[in-house]
Design a protein around this motif. Structure first.
Motif, PDB file in Angstrom:
ATOM      1  N   SER A 180       0.674  -0.952   0.176  1.00 36.16           N
ATOM      2  CA  SER A 180      -0.079  -0.043   0.171  1.00 36.16           C
ATOM      3  C   SER A 180       0.939   1.386  -0.123  1.00 36.16           C
ATOM      4  O   SER A 180       0.571   2.097  -0.753  1.00 36.16           O
ATOM      5  N   ASP A 194       2.437   1.644  -3.542  1.00 31.92           N
ATOM      6  CA  ASP A 194       1.630   2.122  -4.584  1.00 31.92           C
ATOM      7  C   ASP A 194       1.118   3.621  -4.106  1.00 31.92           C
ATOM      8  O   ASP A 194       1.049   4.181  -5.202  1.00 31.92           O
ATOM      9  N   PRO A 247      -7.441  -1.695  -5.303  1.00 23.43           N
ATOM     10  CA  PRO A 247      -7.046  -1.968  -3.821  1.00 23.43           C
ATOM     11  C   PRO A 247      -8.081  -2.533  -3.051  1.00 23.43           C
ATOM     12  O   PRO A 247      -7.683  -3.391  -2.290  1.00 23.43           O
TER      13      PRO A 247
END
Length: 376
Positions: A188, A191, A287
Motif C-alpha cells: 500500500s 503504491d 486496492p
C-alpha cells in the motif's frame, strides 16, 4: 498433529519395538502352550500389518489417506491382535510390548478419556494373562505396574509432542498473519508513493511543459530568422519532454499492482508446509479487491497450518476484466462435515460484502478446497 520429523521418529520407535518382539519370538525358546506358536505369529502379523498400513497412509506414502483406511479401525485391529497374541501365550512376556505400541496411535486419535480406558484395559489384560500363566502375586503386580507405567509414559510423551506441534502451528499461523499485515502495508505504501509521484509529474511538470510548448508554438509564428530555427528546436524538445513525462506517469500508474507481491509475501514462506503459488494478473486489481483476496489467502493459509495437518498448499489466482478468482487447496486430512469457524465465516462475510461469492468443500483424505470470486 505432529511435524514430519516427529511422525518419522515416532513411527521408527514403533518399528524398533515390533522388530524386537518378533526377533525375540524367532530366536528364543517357545514358552507358550504346544500348538499355539502359529496362532501367535498370525496375531503378531496382523498387528504389524495394521501398524504399517496406518503409518504409510498417515505419513502420505500411500497418498491422501484412503477412506477405507480409517485410523480408529486400524487401531481397533491392533488392540485386538495384541490382546489375542497376549492371551494365546502370556508366558511369552515380551508380547506385552505390543500394548505399549498401541498407545501411540491411541493418544493421537482418541480423546484422553478413551486413551486412559484403553490403558486400563490393556494393563488389566497384562495382570490377567500373567496370573493365567501361573505367575505369583509379586510377579503379577510387578508386570501390571510396569506395563501400565510404560503405557502412561508413552501417552504423556505423545500428547506433549502433539501439543508442541499444535503450538508451533499456531505460532506459524500468527507469523503468517504478521507477514500478511506487513506485506499489505508495504504494498500500500509503495503504491501510494507511485500514485503521488505520478500525480505530481502530471499536474506540475506535465502542465508546465504543456504551457511551455504552447508558448513556443506562439513564438514560432512570430519569430524571424535566425531565431525561428532555435524556437522550433525548443518547441520540439518541449514536446518530447511532455511525451516522456506522460510515458513515465503511465508506467508508474501501471506498476500499482500490489496483488502478486503481497500474496507472495503472505504465503511465500510457511514453516513445515510446501506452498505452490500461481498468480496471473492480466489487469490491475483495485486496492479494495486486492485487500479482500490477500486477506482470504492469509486466512486459508492460517486455517491449513492450524487444522489440516497438510504437507502441501496450492493457491491459484487469476485477475482479469471479470474480477479476481482464487482457488486454494491443501492435502490435509479433510473432514466428513464442514464446520466453518470464526476465521472461515469472517472470510465468507468479507467476500460477500465485496459483492463476491465463496465455496468450501472437504472430505476425509481429500483435504480442504476453497474457491472465491471478487468482481472487478
Amino acid at each position: 498433529m505432529f511435524s514430519g520429523a516427529q511422525e518419522r521418529s515416532t513411527a521408527l520407535t514403533g518399528y524398533v519395538a515390533l522388530a524386537a518382539v518378533g526377533a525375540l519370538a524367532a530366536v528364543g525358546a517357545w514358552e507358550g502352550p504346544p500348538g499355539t506358536r502359529g496362532w501367535w505369529w498370525l496375531a503378531y502379523g496382523v498387528f504389524v500389518l495394521a501398524f504399517v498400513v496406518d503409518d504409510l497412509a498417515g505419513t502420505g506414502v500411500l497418498g491422501d489417506r484412503p477412506r477405507w483406511v480409517p485410523t480408529r479401525a486400524l487401531l481397533a485391529v491392533d488392540v485386538a491382535a495384541a490382546l489375542v497374541a497376549w492371551w494365546i501365550a502370556p508366558q511369552v512376556g515380551w508380547t506385552a510390548i505390543l500394548f505399549v505400541v498401541t498407545v501411540v496411535p491411541a493418544a493421537l486419535s482418541l480423546p484422553p478419556v478413551a486413551t486412559a480406558v484403553l490403558i486400563a484395559v490393556q494393563s488389566a489384560a497384562v495382570v490377567a494373562g500373567t496370573a493365567r500363566a501361573g505367575g505369583d502375586v509379586d510377579e503379577v503386580v510387578a508386570l501390571g505396574a510396569l506395563y501400565g507405567a510404560l503405557q502412561v509414559f508413552t501417552a504423556i510423551v505423545v500428547v506433549a509432542g502433539r501439543r508442541q506441534a499444535e503450538q508451533r502451528a499456531a505460532l506459524a499461523a500468527a507469523h503468517a498473519q504478521v507477514r500478511a499485515a506487513s506485506a499489505l502495508l508495504a504494498a500500500s505504501s509503495r503504491d501510494a508513493e507511485r500514485l503521488r509521484i505520478s500525480r505530481e509529474l502530471h499536474d506540475v511538470v506535465g502542465h508546465g511543459l504543456t504551457a511551455l510548448a504552447l508558448e513556443l508554438e506562439v513564438a514560432a509564428h512570430r519569430a524571424q530568422d535566425p531565431a525561428l530555427e532555435h524556437v522550433e528546436r525548443a518547441r520540439g524538445i518541449a514536446k518530447d519532454l511532455l511525451g516522456d513525462v506522460r510515458s513515465v506517469v503511465g508506467d508508474l500508474r501501471g506498476e500499482v499492482r500490489g496483488l502478486e507481491s503481497a500474496l507472495r509475501e503472505v504465503v511465500g514462506r510457511a514453516p513445515g508446509l510446501q506452498v505452490v503459488l500461481t498468480v496471473r494478473e492480466e489487469v490491475p486489481v483495485a486496492p479494495e479487491a486486492a485487500l479482500v483476496v490477500v486477506r482470504a489467502a492469509q486466512e486459508l493459509l492460517t486455517n491449513t497450518l492450524r487444522h489440516a495437518g497438510a504437507h502441501r498448499f496450492t493457491l491459484d489466482v487469476l485477475a482479469d476484466a471479470a474480477g479476481v478468482r482464487l482457488r486454494a487447496h491443501d492435502d490435509g486430512r479433510g473432514s466428513r462435515r464442514l464446520r466453518p469457524g470464526n476465521g472461515l465465516t469472517g472470510l465468507a462475510e468479507r467476500v460477500e460484502d465485496a459483492g463476491g461469492s465463496v465455496r468450501f468443500s472437504t472430505a476425509p483424505g481429500e483435504g480442504f478446497t476453497a474457491e472465491l470470486e471478487v468482481p472487478a
